[in-house]
Design an enzyme around this catalytic site. Structure first.
Site, PDB file in Angstrom:
ATOM      1  N   ASP A  75       0.800  -1.325  -0.003  1.00  0.00           N
ATOM      2  CA  ASP A  75      -0.071  -0.138  -0.158  1.00  0.00           C
ATOM      3  C   ASP A  75       0.851   1.166  -0.022  1.00  0.00           C
ATOM      4  O   ASP A  75       2.013   1.046   0.226  1.00  0.00           O
ATOM      5  CB  ASP A  75      -0.891  -0.112   1.132  1.00  0.00           C
ATOM      6  N   ASP A  93      -0.202   5.241   1.080  1.00  0.00           N
ATOM      7  CA  ASP A  93      -0.252   5.904   2.116  1.00  0.00           C
ATOM      8  C   ASP A  93      -0.576   5.432   3.537  1.00  0.00           C
ATOM      9  O   ASP A  93      -1.299   4.444   3.449  1.00  0.00           O
ATOM     10  CB  ASP A  93      -1.715   6.957   1.885  1.00  0.00           C
TER      11      ASP A  93
END
Length: 243
Positions: free
Chosen positions: A11, A13
Site C-alpha cells: 500500500d 499512504d
C-alpha cells in the site's frame, strides 16, 4: 530451470509514505468546497486506503451522497495544484527505501503497489523518491474497485504471473488486510499508519510489524527465504545486503 517468483505488494499512504498532512488538507478543501464542516483529523485519516469517492461518501453519509463528485473534484484539484507548485512531497517512512532497494535487487522478487490513490499520485511518488523502476505492477483506484475488493491484488498476480501462495500484501489498514484475505493471499500489517494495532490484529495477518527493519525477517519466515535453496538455486542478494 526457471526461477519461481514472489510478489510483494505495498500500500502507499500510511505504509510507504507519511501523507497524513496532505490527506487532511485535501479533505478540508473538499468539505470547504460544499460548505460543510471538515472532519477532525482522526476521522479524515480513518478512511485512508479507500478510493477517494468511497472515502468521501463514508465521511459525509448517504444523505449527502450527491455532493461526493464535487467534493472529490475539489480534493483532486487541490492536490494537483500543490504538486505543480512543488509542495506535498510526502516522506518515505524510516527504513522504507533500504527495504525496497534490497527487495528490488533480488532476482526472485517482484514488487507491486495496490493503493486507493490515483495513478497520477503514484507517479508523483515515484518521481519524488526516485522509484520509477522498482515496481513491476501498479494497481490504483483508476482501474479497480475500492479496497477491500480483491481486484487490485488479483490484477497484480495476473500481470506478473505469480501465484497466490507466493504473494503478500503489506498495509496499514484493515482495508488492505481484508483485501488480501479476499484475494486468498497472505498479509503483513504495519502499525505506523492509520489503523490501530488492535484493528489490524483482528484481520488475522501473518504478522504485525512496528518498523521497516522487521519486514525482512517476516518475509523470510513467510516464504522460507531463510532456508537454503528455496528454488533449487541461490536466492540472490539477501535483504540487508548489497546486490
Amino acid at each position: 530451470m526457471s526461477r519461481a517468483l514472489y510478489l510483494v505488494i505495498f500500500d502507499c499512504d500510511g505504509t510507504l509514505v507519511d501523507s497524513q498532512d496532505t490527506i487532511v488538507r485535501g479533505m478540508t478543501a473538499a468539505f470547504d468546497e460544499v460548505g460543510l464542516t471538515p472532519p477532525d483529523r482522526p476521522s479524515a485519516l480513518s478512511i485512508v486506503g479507500l478510493s477517494l469517492e468511497v472515502a468521501i461518501r463514508q465521511l459525509v453519509g448517504p444523505s449527502r451522497e450527491h455532493l461526493v463528485p464535487q467534493m472529490a473534484e475539489a480534493y483532486r484539484r487541490t492536490q494537483i495544484a500543490r504538486r505543480a507548485s512543488g509542495l506535498d512531497h510526502d516522506p518515505l517512512y524510516p527504513g522504507a527505501r533500504e527495504v525496497l532497494d534490497a527487495l528490488h535487487a533480488r532476482p526472485d522478487v517482484l514488487l507491486g503497489i495496490a493503493t486507493g490513490k490515483a495513478l497520477r499520485g503514484v507517479r508523483h511518488l515515484q518521481e519524488v523518491h526516485d522509484l520509477k523502476y522498482h515496481f513491476a505492477t501498479i494497481q490504483t483506484a483508476d482501474a479497480a474497485p475500492s479496497k477491500p475488493h480483491p481486484a487490485m491484488i488479483l490484477q497484480a498476480m495476473a500481470e506478473t504471473g505469480v501465484e497466490a501462495a507466493r504473494t503478500v500484501m503489506i498495509g496499514d489498514t484493515s482495508f488492505d488486510l481484508d483485501m488480501a484475505r479476499n484475494a486468498g493471499v497472505a498479509s503483513i500489517g504495519v502499525t505506523w499508519g492509520y489503523h490501530d494495532r488492535a484493528v489490524l490484529a483482528g484481520c488475522a495477518p501473518a504478522a504485525l510489524i512496528d518498523g521497516f527493519t522487521q519486514l525482512p525477517g517476516e518475509l523470510a519466515r513467510l516464504f522460507g527465504w531463510d532456508k537454503a535453496g528455496v528454488t533449487g538455486e541461490a536466492a540472490g542478494p539477501q535483504l540487508g545486503e548489497t546486490a
